[in-house]
Write an enzyme that holds these catalytic residues in place. Sequence first.
Site, PDB file in Angstrom:
ATOM      1  N   VAL A  10       0.882  -1.167   0.000  1.00  0.00           N
ATOM      2  CA  VAL A  10       0.000   0.000   0.000  1.00  0.00           C
ATOM      3  C   VAL A  10       0.916   1.213   0.000  1.00  0.00           C
ATOM      4  CG1 VAL A  10      -1.674   1.314   1.335  1.00  0.00           C
ATOM      5  CG2 VAL A  10      -1.999  -1.136   0.979  1.00  0.00           C
ATOM      6  N   GLY A  39       5.056  -5.591  -8.162  1.00  0.00           N
ATOM      7  CA  GLY A  39       4.342  -6.699  -8.795  1.00  0.00           C
ATOM      8  C   GLY A  39       2.903  -6.325  -9.102  1.00  0.00           C
ATOM      9  N   ALA A  40       2.227  -5.792  -8.081  1.00  0.00           N
ATOM     10  CA  ALA A  40       0.817  -5.426  -8.261  1.00  0.00           C
ATOM     11  C   ALA A  40       0.676  -4.338  -9.317  1.00  0.00           C
ATOM     12  CB  ALA A  40       0.244  -4.958  -6.930  1.00  0.00           C
ATOM     13  N   ASN A 182      16.861  -0.710 -14.806  1.00  0.00           N
ATOM     14  CA  ASN A 182      17.147   0.679 -15.189  1.00  0.00           C
ATOM     15  C   ASN A 182      18.659   0.855 -15.073  1.00  0.00           C
ATOM     16  OD1 ASN A 182      17.756   1.176 -12.503  1.00  0.00           O
ATOM     17  ND2 ASN A 182      15.792   2.127 -12.049  1.00  0.00           N
ATOM     18  N   THR A 246       6.228   8.160  -9.958  1.00  0.00           N
ATOM     19  CA  THR A 246       6.071   6.938  -9.152  1.00  0.00           C
ATOM     20  C   THR A 246       5.351   5.858  -9.962  1.00  0.00           C
ATOM     21  OG1 THR A 246       5.754   8.404  -7.271  1.00  0.00           O
ATOM     22  CG2 THR A 246       5.327   6.063  -6.905  1.00  0.00           C
ATOM     23  N   ASP A 250       6.931   0.481 -13.623  1.00  0.00           N
ATOM     24  CA  ASP A 250       6.000  -0.656 -13.558  1.00  0.00           C
ATOM     25  C   ASP A 250       4.953  -0.568 -14.673  1.00  0.00           C
ATOM     26  OD1 ASP A 250       7.360  -1.459 -11.274  1.00  0.00           O
ATOM     27  OD2 ASP A 250       6.062  -0.248  -9.988  1.00  0.00           O
ATOM     28  N   GLY A 285       0.076   9.771  -8.532  1.00  0.00           N
ATOM     29  CA  GLY A 285      -0.261   8.475  -7.954  1.00  0.00           C
ATOM     30  C   GLY A 285       0.434   7.342  -8.687  1.00  0.00           C
TER      31      GLY A 285
HETATM   32  O1  RIB Z   1       7.749   1.144  -8.461  1.00  0.00           O
HETATM   33  C1  RIB Z   1       6.910   1.863  -7.612  1.00  0.00           C
HETATM   34  C2  RIB Z   1       6.530   1.011  -6.450  1.00  0.00           C
HETATM   35  O2  RIB Z   1       7.683   0.746  -5.675  1.00  0.00           O
HETATM   36  C3  RIB Z   1       5.555   1.635  -5.495  1.00  0.00           C
HETATM   37  O3  RIB Z   1       4.226   1.333  -5.824  1.00  0.00           O
HETATM   38  C4  RIB Z   1       5.984   1.095  -4.140  1.00  0.00           C
HETATM   39  O4  RIB Z   1       5.014   0.310  -3.552  1.00  0.00           O
HETATM   40  C5  RIB Z   1       7.271   0.327  -4.392  1.00  0.00           C
HETATM   41  O5  RIB Z   1       7.064  -1.022  -4.472  1.00  0.00           O
END
Ligand code: RIB
Length: 300
Positions: A10, A39-40, A182, A246, A250, A285
């Site tokens: 979270v 992962g999520a 990276n 952020t 991912d 976010g």
């Molecule tokens: O890559 C960003 C993520 O890194 C964030 O969501 C945080 O939870 C960390 O795992």
Amino acid sequence: MIAVVGSNMVDLITYVDRMPKPGETVEAPDFQMGCGGKGANQAVAAARMGADVLMVTRVGNDNFATHTKENFAANGISTKYVLDTEATSGVAPIFVEKSSQNSILIVQGANAHLSPKDVEAAKDDLAKCSLIVMQLEIPLETVYFTIELAEELGIPVILNPAPASPNLDIEKILKCEYFLPNESELGLITGMPVDSIDQIRIAAQSLVEKGMRNVIVTLGCRGVICLNKDGVFDLPAHEVEALDTTGAGDAFIGCFAQSLDAGFTLRDSLKRATFYASDSVTRRGTQYSYSLAEDLDFPV
Ligand code: RIB
């Protein structure tokens, strides 16, 4: 279907004008809580791009776990292997500065308990997947085990070695099909300098020479470099005004995985991923910033 064997957290994101010095209290203008974890995030990005996603992960015994499970379900991600753990859920206090740069702390919590046995228990369902995606917010032994299992099942693995781990054993990850560090992760893993594009290429090439099939170095606003035994190519990033970076890495991996799964070539999958990640940094976010495929006009 794509499997993500990885973490969830979270995210507790504080937007700061400046970071406090030790012993100092500073007021910050804004805060946002949301679902995260590399992962999520990658699973959600792939799902929002249209992939069927199976998540293998561990949550704790707290309210964050409920929130995380509901979020997976809301994004259409299978929660069959979202396992309960007698631990706290993973959490990530994040600080985003005005420049859009972020600093992240992670507390692994339940993620530290995701074991090879958990992955073995999902074997029959993993065998139905076209790709397995992993990062390094879970135990390394689980990452190594999953790479071996994927090899046995004939399933390509995408490994994003984030966050960088000095303990990563290169020999045990050479069988992954796509390796996406990276530049700082590449530097730590190879022990080579990565201060210029030439140095980055040389460091990445050293991994190809060790037997890594595709090394893709993500360079943020400088784009990506891809190396394999057939040669090298690079792709530029899309120019955007970044608000919050952020989770952009991912977003890139999730879209890359979905694009490969959908049948795009390596180059086109990378182009799409670059576009998707650039779009994500224009909003605040982590997962909140990930678009649905139908809301974007992809160049490929
Ligand atoms: O890559 C960003 C993520 O890194 C964030 O969501 C945080 O939870 C960390 O795992």
